[in-house]
Design a protein around this motif. Structure first.
Motif: not given
Length: 317
Positions: A296-311
């Motif tokens: 659910l935290k990923e659903e709200i903050e898109n943490i994994n998506t942002q990390n992928t973009i940063e990488q």
């Protein structure tokens, strides 16, 4: 390593929970027992002393001397010692409860930090010690919030029970309340910037994100664990009844005292096994809720998506 930050539907929550158990269960439970073992052992020892004391006082007085007031007389004569022992027992019980409840959030925090189960029990203990102030604040605020929360939950639960059809769904209400507190503690321990009330607000937001798939998965998982606990309890009851029938053939006979001692040893062992089983299964429920929390935290903050973009952005040309 299990990817924590990932959008999950109903089925994937179950798959990842059991996948985590299969992959890291040995590491999880080994550290769980190592960290909590000493206090559980103290509590078990004190419980054994209570059982033996009860047997010596009550059964010895009743079977040996037909003294039905043996326990009352003992409490009156040793009020100070009983009060001291009871206070220590309660304190140790609270410590065991807090450690057990905080273990899963600490474990997953380190799991995220090390990108896998590449840490030892010492790091878990250090994190627990470092978060004592947060745990204390969480407990105090949780008690404060519990007053209005349980009034509302109680009213909803009563309405569900009156309809009869709603009775089977009470477990989902329990799962929602449990997740509300557990996800608050996970967020509070993870975050260095958020206050406790902000974390409760964040947790409330998580509770209603992908509401039905998440709540359904947690409720059914709690039901599965509850059934396992019930089966264990029924087996325990059957053994206790069998032992009781064997021991009570002639309860007024002095020769039965040794059998009573054997019975109490059996009862004590069964109680301890039941207690340990409930602790471990409660940790598994928290593990399931932790998977839902990260989803659910990923659903709200898109943490994994942002990390992928940063990488991708930081990749060398």
């Amino acid at each position: 390593m299990l990817q924590l930050y990932k959008s999950r539907d109903f089925g994937l929550i179950f798959k990842d929970t059991f996948g985590f158990l299969k992959t890291h269960g040995k590491h999880f439970f080994k550290n769980y027992i190592t960290v909590n073992g000493i206090f559980i052992l103290i509590l078990v020892t004190m419980t054994y002393m209570f059982y033996k004391g009860y047997e010596d006082i009550v059964m010895g007085g009743y079977v040996g001397n037909n003294n039905f007031n043996a326990l009352e007389n003992y409490l009156n004569e040793n009020a100070g010692s009983v009060l001291l022992y009871g206070s220590i027992y309660i304190i140790v019980g609270i410590i065991v409860g807090v450690l057990n409840y905080a273990f899963v959030p600490i474990y997953f925090k380190l799991y995220e930090k090390h990108k896998g189960a590449n840490f030892a029990s010492k790091e878990i203990v250090d994190e627990l010690i470092g978060n004592i102030s947060k745990l204390t604040i969480f407990i105090l605020v949780s008690i404060l919030i519990a007053i209005p929360l349980f009034i509302v939950v109680g009213i909803i639960g009563l309405l569900m029970a009156i309809t009869l059809i709603g009775i089977p769904f009470l477990i989902f209400l329990g799962a929602l309340v449990s997740f509300f507190y557990h996800s608050t503690l996970m967020e509070y321990i993870k975050s260095d910037k958020k206050g406790i009330f902000e974390c409760f607000g964040y947790s409330l937001n998580l509770c209603f994100k992908k509401f039905f798939p998440s709540l359904g998965a947690m409720g059914i998982f709690m039901l599965i664990v509850g059934i396992a606990q019930s089966v264990f309890s029924i087996a325990q009851l059957i053994i206790m009844m069998s032992a009781g029938v064997m021991s009570l053939e002639n309860p007024n006979s002095l020769s039965e005292i040794d059998q009573w001692s054997t019975l109490f040893v059996i009862l004590f062992i069964l109680q301890i096994l039941s207690y340990l089983f409930n602790l471990l299964t409660a940790a598994v429920i928290q593990m399931n809720q932790a998977i839902v929390y990260y989803s659910l935290k990923e659903e709200i903050e898109n943490i994994n998506t942002q990390n992928t973009i940063e990488q991708i952005g930081s990749a060398p040309d």
